[in-house]
Scaffold this motif. Structure first.
Motif, PDB file in Angstrom:
ATOM      1  N   GLN A 110       1.559   2.008  -3.482  1.00  0.00           N
ATOM      2  CA  GLN A 110      -0.257   2.667  -4.305  1.00  0.00           C
ATOM      3  C   GLN A 110      -0.184   4.004  -3.703  1.00  0.00           C
ATOM      4  OE1 GLN A 110      -3.304   0.847  -2.486  1.00  0.00           O
ATOM      5  NE2 GLN A 110      -3.367  -0.647  -4.469  1.00  0.00           N
ATOM      6  N   ALA A 111       0.392   4.291  -2.469  1.00  0.00           N
ATOM      7  CA  ALA A 111       0.820   5.448  -1.910  1.00  0.00           C
ATOM      8  C   ALA A 111       1.527   6.702  -3.427  1.00  0.00           C
ATOM      9  CB  ALA A 111       0.730   5.891  -0.591  1.00  0.00           C
ATOM     10  N   ALA A 112       2.878   5.705  -3.365  1.00  0.00           N
ATOM     11  CA  ALA A 112       3.835   6.663  -4.256  1.00  0.00           C
ATOM     12  C   ALA A 112       3.528   6.441  -4.984  1.00  0.00           C
ATOM     13  CB  ALA A 112       4.608   5.767  -3.821  1.00  0.00           C
ATOM     14  N   PRO A 129      14.598   1.490  -1.594  1.00  0.00           N
ATOM     15  CA  PRO A 129      14.999   1.862  -0.422  1.00  0.00           C
ATOM     16  C   PRO A 129      14.509   0.490   0.822  1.00  0.00           C
ATOM     17  CG  PRO A 129      14.510   3.282  -1.579  1.00  0.00           C
ATOM     18  CD  PRO A 129      14.417   1.905  -2.159  1.00  0.00           C
ATOM     19  N   LEU A 130      13.330  -0.024   0.846  1.00  0.00           N
ATOM     20  CA  LEU A 130      12.793  -1.152   2.009  1.00  0.00           C
ATOM     21  C   LEU A 130      13.757  -2.307   2.062  1.00  0.00           C
ATOM     22  CD1 LEU A 130       8.567   0.332   2.282  1.00  0.00           C
ATOM     23  CD2 LEU A 130      11.363   0.978   4.074  1.00  0.00           C
ATOM     24  N   ARG A 151      -0.440   6.063   5.306  1.00  0.00           N
ATOM     25  CA  ARG A 151       1.332   5.535   4.498  1.00  0.00           C
ATOM     26  C   ARG A 151       2.082   6.448   4.681  1.00  0.00           C
ATOM     27  NH1 ARG A 151      -2.679   2.281   0.154  1.00  0.00           N
ATOM     28  NH2 ARG A 151      -4.462   1.635   1.610  1.00  0.00           N
ATOM     29  N   ARG A 159      13.340  -0.100  10.132  1.00  0.00           N
ATOM     30  CA  ARG A 159      12.922   1.026   8.391  1.00  0.00           C
ATOM     31  C   ARG A 159      11.634   0.544   8.936  1.00  0.00           C
ATOM     32  NH1 ARG A 159      16.059   2.110   3.210  1.00  0.00           N
ATOM     33  NH2 ARG A 159      17.441   3.416   4.594  1.00  0.00           N
ATOM     34  N   HIS A 187       9.666   0.262   9.911  1.00  0.00           N
ATOM     35  CA  HIS A 187       8.403   0.421  11.106  1.00  0.00           C
ATOM     36  C   HIS A 187       8.840   2.027  11.701  1.00  0.00           C
ATOM     37  CE1 HIS A 187       8.826  -3.798  12.915  1.00  0.00           C
ATOM     38  NE2 HIS A 187       7.159  -3.777  12.799  1.00  0.00           N
ATOM     39  N   GLY A 188       9.993   2.799  10.644  1.00  0.00           N
ATOM     40  CA  GLY A 188      10.228   4.581  10.598  1.00  0.00           C
ATOM     41  C   GLY A 188      10.305   4.819  11.910  1.00  0.00           C
ATOM     42  N   ILE A 189      11.318   4.451  12.240  1.00  0.00           N
ATOM     43  CA  ILE A 189      12.168   4.536  13.778  1.00  0.00           C
ATOM     44  C   ILE A 189      13.543   5.131  13.414  1.00  0.00           C
ATOM     45  CG2 ILE A 189      10.553   4.225  15.838  1.00  0.00           C
ATOM     46  CD1 ILE A 189      11.535   1.875  15.997  1.00  0.00           C
ATOM     47  N   PHE A 197       5.894   7.090   4.034  1.00  0.00           N
ATOM     48  CA  PHE A 197       7.191   6.097   4.086  1.00  0.00           C
ATOM     49  C   PHE A 197       7.934   6.300   5.220  1.00  0.00           C
ATOM     50  CE2 PHE A 197       6.105   8.586  -0.031  1.00  0.00           C
ATOM     51  CZ  PHE A 197       4.988   7.531  -1.040  1.00  0.00           C
ATOM     52  N   PRO A 198       7.841   5.229   5.726  1.00  0.00           N
ATOM     53  CA  PRO A 198       8.780   4.944   6.741  1.00  0.00           C
ATOM     54  C   PRO A 198      10.070   4.864   6.468  1.00  0.00           C
ATOM     55  CG  PRO A 198       7.900   2.571   6.270  1.00  0.00           C
ATOM     56  CD  PRO A 198       7.334   3.711   5.060  1.00  0.00           C
ATOM     57  N   THR A 253      12.305   4.558  -5.451  1.00  0.00           N
ATOM     58  CA  THR A 253      12.429   5.481  -4.225  1.00  0.00           C
ATOM     59  C   THR A 253      11.918   4.077  -3.288  1.00  0.00           C
ATOM     60  OG1 THR A 253      10.724   6.318  -5.150  1.00  0.00           O
ATOM     61  CG2 THR A 253      12.408   7.597  -5.706  1.00  0.00           C
ATOM     62  N   VAL A 254      10.241   3.656  -3.320  1.00  0.00           N
ATOM     63  CA  VAL A 254      10.513   2.601  -2.070  1.00  0.00           C
ATOM     64  C   VAL A 254      10.615   1.253  -1.937  1.00  0.00           C
ATOM     65  CG1 VAL A 254       7.621   2.340  -1.218  1.00  0.00           C
ATOM     66  CG2 VAL A 254       8.364   4.640  -2.413  1.00  0.00           C
ATOM     67  N   VAL A 265       8.956   4.368  -8.250  1.00  0.00           N
ATOM     68  CA  VAL A 265       8.435   3.908  -6.868  1.00  0.00           C
ATOM     69  C   VAL A 265       9.665   2.195  -6.767  1.00  0.00           C
ATOM     70  CG1 VAL A 265       6.255   2.116  -5.733  1.00  0.00           C
ATOM     71  CG2 VAL A 265       5.693   4.400  -7.668  1.00  0.00           C
ATOM     72  N   ARG A 267       1.053  -1.284   0.157  1.00  0.00           N
ATOM     73  CA  ARG A 267       0.354  -0.189  -0.190  1.00  0.00           C
ATOM     74  C   ARG A 267       1.243   1.608   0.511  1.00  0.00           C
ATOM     75  NH1 ARG A 267      -3.684  -0.761   4.864  1.00  0.00           N
ATOM     76  NH2 ARG A 267      -1.521  -1.012   5.819  1.00  0.00           N
ATOM     77  N   LEU A 268       2.079   1.194   0.404  1.00  0.00           N
ATOM     78  CA  LEU A 268       2.662   2.213   0.022  1.00  0.00           C
ATOM     79  C   LEU A 268       3.669   2.974  -0.536  1.00  0.00           C
ATOM     80  CD1 LEU A 268       5.034   1.675   3.598  1.00  0.00           C
ATOM     81  CD2 LEU A 268       3.850   3.360   3.258  1.00  0.00           C
TER      82      LEU A 268
END
Lengths: 231, 221
Positions: A125-127, A144-145, B85, A227, A229-231, B87-88, A140-141, A137, A122-123
């Motif tokens: 999709q958001a991109a 990196p993830l 959503r 990464r 979990h975005g912290i 980006f983490p 950049t998404v 996508v 879904r990330l």
């Protein structure tokens, strides 16, 4: 005990060179394959998946022999490459890199595939709703993830590559300075009278390198979780 | 103006909807399973209708008779999801900047400043999404969508995952954006109170069909 002679150094450096080249060449292929396996359903997917893992379970000597048949001077692919591009694998360090790349490939693909599967689509999709084309996508998404997984795979693959023995010695033999990696050097040394001390030095070096790789891989995996979990 | 005339079969369920709305905020109202999210997915281009037309300000985005479909990333339609959503792997600043980079827009410092004040997110720029509260996350998601300079903004239950206090916190921001951002919005909700406060027009959906269309007075009390 720790004065390392030139042939031993050559073996260490050659192993590193073979490991680096094998890993760098195999990584983009592994990413593409891991991506396809993680994201798409296609005909023959389970066969591809099995083929990727085959070097893990096949006797290394069999893999080496198959490489010799295929990429040897008279092999189907090897002959063509020699005639048309002047690339020779047989009994060269490039052949050692090829053997190590094939043997370490499953270790490379698996963590990359898992890290791509763990990404929340879904990330992506958001991109795309923010104007990113499919390629952007990915760049950049997705990439990196998946990066920590890719690094973990590269480190594991590299560690496997520098320690590879069976397929390498079968395919390119054990030529000091050309195809004699750490493993084959150790093998030669322990068969030589008075080779024990030198062999032991290489054993310690190879343990140290493997441990370092495992720890690095663990660090990358932990970073991957943070990464995501975005912290 | 947003014009939607679409039908789509989704397993046993089907969406068959037609409406045209001139409103600044068009509310899509209905219980869960009434086809709201499928409808906004089609407007965003994430889902393609089986048959029909979608256009914004006279420009077609989908027209199945001509086999015409504009890809998601070329539609310039913003989408704020229920779960922000973000980006983490990017901090708030780079999340906000993402749409501008992808669309190769020139930096508009004035708009950035205005939005960050309007949404009160200026102090969050260096944080990671994991270090934000639910309400902060949703405000950043709103800013991110708007900074991509969309021609239409879709908000799919943006308050849906927040508790009552947080909802009360975000609602004023949404009203500010409605009046100040100059972007028409489609606002999806199953809460009539929210829509009464925000929407100028309401499309009431029931089992994939339009049950009523009009001003906020069509909402149940």
């Amino acid at each position: 005990m720790f004065d390392i002679s030139t042939p031993e150094w050559m073996a260490v450096l050659l192993s590193l060179k073979v490991g680096v080249v094998a890993t760098l060449v195999a990584t983009p292929i592994a990413i593409a394959l891991a991506w396809a396996l993680a994201r798409y359903e296609f005909w023959g997917k389970s066969i591809v998946d099995a083929a990727v893992h085959l070097p893990l379970v096949l006797p290394p000597v069999v893999t080496g022999y198959l490489l010799l048949l295929t990429f040897g001077k008279r092999g189907l692919v090897g002959g063509w490459l020699d005639d048309h591009l002047g690339i020779v694998f047989a009994f060269r360090w490039t052949g050692a890199a090829l053997a190590c790349g094939v043997m370490s490939f499953p270790l490379l693909v698996r963590p990359i595939r898992l890290s791509i599967e763990a990404i929340d689509r879904r990330l992506e999709q958001a991109a795309s709703t923010l104007g990113a084309s499919p390629w952007k996508v990915f760049a950049t998404v997705t990439l990196p993830l998946a990066l920590p997984g890719i690094l973990a795979g590269m480190v594991l693959g590299f560690a496997k590559a520098i320690g590879e023995f069976g397929a390498t010695i079968t395919f390119v033999s054990n030529i000091p300075g050309e195809t004699q990696t750490i493993s084959s050097a150790i093998y030669s040394l322990i068969q030589t009278p008075d080779g024990d001390a030198a062999g032991m030095r290489l054993v310690i070096i190879s343990i140290a390198m493997s441990m370092a790789a495992l720890i690095a891989s663990e660090v990358f995996t932990r970073r991957a979780t943070r990464r995501l979990h975005g912290i | 103006m947003l014009r939607v005339e679409v039908s789509k079969q989704l397993g046993q369920f089907s969406v068959d909807v037609a409406f045209a709305s001139e409103g600044r905020v068009t509310g899509l109202f209905g219980p869960s399973g009434s086809g709201k999210t499928s409808l906004v997915s089609m407007i965003a281009g994430l889902m393609t209708p089986d048959r029909g037309v979608i256009s914004v300000d006279g420009e077609a985005l989908d027209d199945t008779t001509r086999r015409f479909h504009v890809a998601v990333h070329r539609r310039r339609i913003g989408y704020v999801f229920q779960d922000a959503r973000l980006f983490p792997h990017l901090d708030v600043r780079r999340n906000l900047d993402y749409g501008r980079r992808m669309n190769r827009l020139t930096r508009d410092a004035a708009q950035e400043k205005r939005l960050s004040e309007m949404l009160n997110i200026g102090h969050l720029l260096d944080r990671r999404p994991g270090q934000l509260s639910g309400g902060e996350r949703q405000r950043v998601a709103l800013g991110r969508a708007l900074l991509a300079q969309p021609r239409l903004l879709l908000l799919d239950e943006p308050l849906g995952s927040l508790d009552e206090d947080r909802k009360a916190e975000i609602l004023p921001y949404l009203m500010l954006l409605r009046d100040g951002a100059g972007v028409p919005m489609v606002y999806v909700s199953h809460d009539p109170d929210e829509l009464r406060q925000l929407a100028s027009h309401v499309v009431m959906l029931k089992r994939g069909r339009v049950a009523a269309f009009g001003g906020p007075e069509v909402l149940p009390a």
